[in-house]
Scaffold this motif. Structure first.
Motif, PDB file in Angstrom:
ATOM      1  N   GLY A  96      35.445 -94.396  20.849  1.00  0.00           N
ATOM      2  CA  GLY A  96      35.771 -95.814  20.935  1.00  0.00           C
ATOM      3  C   GLY A  96      35.363 -96.682  19.767  1.00  0.00           C
ATOM      4  O   GLY A  96      35.556 -97.894  19.823  1.00  0.00           O
ATOM      5  N   ALA A  97      34.816 -96.105  18.702  1.00  0.00           N
ATOM      6  CA  ALA A  97      34.462 -96.917  17.537  1.00  0.00           C
ATOM      7  C   ALA A  97      35.739 -97.496  16.940  1.00  0.00           C
ATOM      8  O   ALA A  97      36.732 -96.800  16.794  1.00  0.00           O
ATOM      9  CB  ALA A  97      33.733 -96.075  16.494  1.00  0.00           C
ATOM     10  N   THR A 134      33.172-101.222  28.284  1.00  0.00           N
ATOM     11  CA  THR A 134      32.177-100.611  27.422  1.00  0.00           C
ATOM     12  C   THR A 134      32.643 -99.216  27.043  1.00  0.00           C
ATOM     13  O   THR A 134      32.911 -98.407  27.909  1.00  0.00           O
ATOM     14  CB  THR A 134      30.815-100.512  28.153  1.00  0.00           C
ATOM     15  N   THR A 135      32.712 -98.961  25.756  1.00  0.00           N
ATOM     16  CA  THR A 135      33.144 -97.633  25.317  1.00  0.00           C
ATOM     17  C   THR A 135      31.965 -96.675  25.282  1.00  0.00           C
ATOM     18  O   THR A 135      30.801 -97.084  25.272  1.00  0.00           O
ATOM     19  CB  THR A 135      33.768 -97.693  23.912  1.00  0.00           C
ATOM     20  N   LEU A 136      32.284 -95.403  25.218  1.00  0.00           N
ATOM     21  CA  LEU A 136      31.260 -94.382  25.063  1.00  0.00           C
ATOM     22  C   LEU A 136      30.509 -94.619  23.749  1.00  0.00           C
ATOM     23  O   LEU A 136      29.293 -94.441  23.677  1.00  0.00           O
ATOM     24  CB  LEU A 136      31.889 -92.991  25.104  1.00  0.00           C
ATOM     25  N   TYR A 137      31.227 -95.066  22.724  1.00  0.00           N
ATOM     26  CA  TYR A 137      30.579 -95.367  21.442  1.00  0.00           C
ATOM     27  C   TYR A 137      29.504 -96.440  21.625  1.00  0.00           C
ATOM     28  O   TYR A 137      28.408 -96.327  21.064  1.00  0.00           O
ATOM     29  CB  TYR A 137      31.627 -95.824  20.416  1.00  0.00           C
ATOM     30  N   PRO A 176      42.598 -89.963  19.413  1.00  0.00           N
ATOM     31  CA  PRO A 176      42.333 -89.410  20.734  1.00  0.00           C
ATOM     32  C   PRO A 176      42.086 -90.522  21.747  1.00  0.00           C
ATOM     33  O   PRO A 176      41.764 -91.645  21.383  1.00  0.00           O
ATOM     34  CB  PRO A 176      41.073 -88.585  20.525  1.00  0.00           C
ATOM     35  N   THR A 177      42.217 -90.180  23.010  1.00  0.00           N
ATOM     36  CA  THR A 177      41.960 -91.146  24.058  1.00  0.00           C
ATOM     37  C   THR A 177      40.498 -91.541  24.010  1.00  0.00           C
ATOM     38  O   THR A 177      39.625 -90.711  23.923  1.00  0.00           O
ATOM     39  CB  THR A 177      42.277 -90.519  25.434  1.00  0.00           C
ATOM     40  N   THR A 178      40.250 -92.819  24.044  1.00  0.00           N
ATOM     41  CA  THR A 178      38.878 -93.326  24.017  1.00  0.00           C
ATOM     42  C   THR A 178      38.281 -93.223  25.412  1.00  0.00           C
ATOM     43  O   THR A 178      38.888 -93.645  26.382  1.00  0.00           O
ATOM     44  CB  THR A 178      38.868 -94.792  23.553  1.00  0.00           C
ATOM     45  N   MET A 179      37.084 -92.661  25.494  1.00  0.00           N
ATOM     46  CA  MET A 179      36.395 -92.552  26.773  1.00  0.00           C
ATOM     47  C   MET A 179      35.707 -93.885  27.071  1.00  0.00           C
ATOM     48  O   MET A 179      35.074 -94.462  26.217  1.00  0.00           O
ATOM     49  CB  MET A 179      35.343 -91.442  26.720  1.00  0.00           C
ATOM     50  N   LYS A 180      35.822 -94.340  28.293  1.00  0.00           N
ATOM     51  CA  LYS A 180      35.135 -95.558  28.729  1.00  0.00           C
ATOM     52  C   LYS A 180      34.007 -95.143  29.671  1.00  0.00           C
ATOM     53  O   LYS A 180      34.188 -94.290  30.530  1.00  0.00           O
ATOM     54  CB  LYS A 180      36.095 -96.483  29.480  1.00  0.00           C
ATOM     55  N   THR A 181      32.840 -95.738  29.489  1.00  0.00           N
ATOM     56  CA  THR A 181      31.725 -95.432  30.379  1.00  0.00           C
ATOM     57  C   THR A 181      31.639 -96.433  31.522  1.00  0.00           C
ATOM     58  O   THR A 181      31.222 -96.091  32.605  1.00  0.00           O
ATOM     59  CB  THR A 181      30.392 -95.407  29.613  1.00  0.00           C
ATOM     60  N   THR A 182      31.994 -97.648  31.272  1.00  0.00           N
ATOM     61  CA  THR A 182      32.095 -98.678  32.300  1.00  0.00           C
ATOM     62  C   THR A 182      33.214 -99.607  31.848  1.00  0.00           C
ATOM     63  O   THR A 182      33.649 -99.548  30.713  1.00  0.00           O
ATOM     64  CB  THR A 182      30.790 -99.489  32.448  1.00  0.00           C
ATOM     65  N   ILE A 183      33.651-100.475  32.707  1.00  0.00           N
ATOM     66  CA  ILE A 183      34.731-101.380  32.346  1.00  0.00           C
ATOM     67  C   ILE A 183      34.342-102.192  31.117  1.00  0.00           C
ATOM     68  O   ILE A 183      33.322-102.875  31.104  1.00  0.00           O
ATOM     69  CB  ILE A 183      35.087-102.305  33.525  1.00  0.00           C
ATOM     70  N   GLY A 199      25.492 -96.301  16.630  1.00  0.00           N
ATOM     71  CA  GLY A 199      26.323 -95.294  17.298  1.00  0.00           C
ATOM     72  C   GLY A 199      26.711 -94.170  16.359  1.00  0.00           C
ATOM     73  O   GLY A 199      26.645 -92.993  16.705  1.00  0.00           O
ATOM     74  N   ARG A 200      27.105 -94.520  15.145  1.00  0.00           N
ATOM     75  CA  ARG A 200      27.491 -93.513  14.157  1.00  0.00           C
ATOM     76  C   ARG A 200      26.290 -92.653  13.767  1.00  0.00           C
ATOM     77  O   ARG A 200      26.408 -91.441  13.630  1.00  0.00           O
ATOM     78  CB  ARG A 200      28.109 -94.168  12.923  1.00  0.00           C
ATOM     79  N   LEU A 201      25.133 -93.270  13.600  1.00  0.00           N
ATOM     80  CA  LEU A 201      23.929 -92.515  13.258  1.00  0.00           C
ATOM     81  C   LEU A 201      23.590 -91.520  14.356  1.00  0.00           C
ATOM     82  O   LEU A 201      23.292 -90.358  14.085  1.00  0.00           O
ATOM     83  CB  LEU A 201      22.750 -93.460  13.012  1.00  0.00           C
ATOM     84  N   GLY A 202      23.655 -91.961  15.596  1.00  0.00           N
ATOM     85  CA  GLY A 202      23.372 -91.060  16.710  1.00  0.00           C
ATOM     86  C   GLY A 202      24.338 -89.892  16.754  1.00  0.00           C
ATOM     87  O   GLY A 202      23.944 -88.740  16.972  1.00  0.00           O
ATOM     88  N   ILE A 203      25.620 -90.188  16.544  1.00  0.00           N
ATOM     89  CA  ILE A 203      26.635 -89.122  16.535  1.00  0.00           C
ATOM     90  C   ILE A 203      26.370 -88.174  15.371  1.00  0.00           C
ATOM     91  O   ILE A 203      26.410 -86.956  15.535  1.00  0.00           O
ATOM     92  CB  ILE A 203      28.059 -89.728  16.465  1.00  0.00           C
ATOM     93  N   ARG A 204      26.095 -88.714  14.189  1.00  0.00           N
ATOM     94  CA  ARG A 204      25.833 -87.861  13.020  1.00  0.00           C
ATOM     95  C   ARG A 204      24.630 -86.951  13.267  1.00  0.00           C
ATOM     96  O   ARG A 204      24.655 -85.768  12.909  1.00  0.00           O
ATOM     97  CB  ARG A 204      25.609 -88.712  11.772  1.00  0.00           C
ATOM     98  N   ASN A 205      23.598 -87.485  13.896  1.00  0.00           N
ATOM     99  CA  ASN A 205      22.420 -86.669  14.190  1.00  0.00           C
ATOM    100  C   ASN A 205      22.773 -85.495  15.100  1.00  0.00           C
ATOM    101  O   ASN A 205      22.318 -84.372  14.880  1.00  0.00           O
ATOM    102  CB  ASN A 205      21.314 -87.522  14.815  1.00  0.00           C
ATOM    103  N   VAL A 206      23.589 -85.751  16.125  1.00  0.00           N
ATOM    104  CA  VAL A 206      24.008 -84.684  17.036  1.00  0.00           C
ATOM    105  C   VAL A 206      24.894 -83.685  16.293  1.00  0.00           C
ATOM    106  O   VAL A 206      24.724 -82.468  16.439  1.00  0.00           O
ATOM    107  CB  VAL A 206      24.718 -85.248  18.280  1.00  0.00           C
ATOM    108  N   ILE A 207      25.826 -84.170  15.484  1.00  0.00           N
ATOM    109  CA  ILE A 207      26.723 -83.292  14.725  1.00  0.00           C
ATOM    110  C   ILE A 207      25.916 -82.388  13.806  1.00  0.00           C
ATOM    111  O   ILE A 207      26.106 -81.167  13.779  1.00  0.00           O
ATOM    112  CB  ILE A 207      27.749 -84.110  13.908  1.00  0.00           C
TER     113      ILE A 207
END
Length: 188
Positions: A118-119, A37-40, A28-35, A62-70
């Protein structure tokens, strides 16, 4: 643990499996939060931290945070009568004490979201979004999703993110990624 305590877990697992399996194999398209810097990166990035569920193991923050939300989202979905009927297979497994589906769903969804944000170390290789949400190709799916089902999922994702205190700007960025999947998930 009582069987009734497994119901929320089962619903969450099934949902995660379906969502992960429904994501396309293409990146998928990677989201960028700033130039640059990825969302990851904004979700915690590649800094290694202790994994609270696996003693002695390290995990990217980053993965831990995502896993917690999932995982939180899966539990919210399990309790959500608007969409938990799509996950009867998963709920049945969890009720019987089989958490393998939940574990697989959590792992797959976490990998999908990590890659989508973006990982660089995680690549989702599950079913396409369309196939994962089509009962004809995914026997774990109990019925095709409607726009109302998708809206309920987005609402449950926000609830899971809020349980983990995900800042609104990051939640909005994740929600933008999820919204791009609507046309392949919704099949009714």
């Amino acid at each position: 643990m009582k069987k009734s305590a497994f119901l929320p877990i089962a619903v969450a697992v099934l949902f995660s499996v379906l969502v992960i399996e429904s994501c396309s194999k293409s990146s998928p398209t990677t989201m960028k939060t700033t130039i640059g810097t990825t969302l990851y990166d904004s979700l915690g990035g590649t800094t290694l931290v202790a994994d609270p569920t696996h003693a002695g193991a390290m995990i990217e923050k980053g993965r831990l945070g995502i896993r917690n939300v999932i995982d939180s989202t899966i539990f919210v979905i399990a309790a959500d009568s608007r969409i938990n009927g799509h996950f009867t297979v998963l709920l049945s497994e969890v009720t019987k004490g089989d958490l393998s589906g939940f574990t697989d769903l959590s792992e797959n969804l976490t990998t999908f979201v990590a890659g989508a944000t973006g990982a660089k170390d995680y690549i989702y290789i599950g079913l396409s979004m369309h196939d994962a949400h089509d009962p004809a190709t995914n026997p774990r799916m109990n019925g095709k999703a409607t726009n109302a089902d998708f809206n309920a999922f987005v609402s449950d994702l926000a609830a899971g993110a809020n349980k983990n205190k995900l800042p609104a700007n990051l939640l909005n960025s994740v929600a933008a990624i999820v919204e791009t999947l609507r046309t392949t998930v919704v099949q009714m």
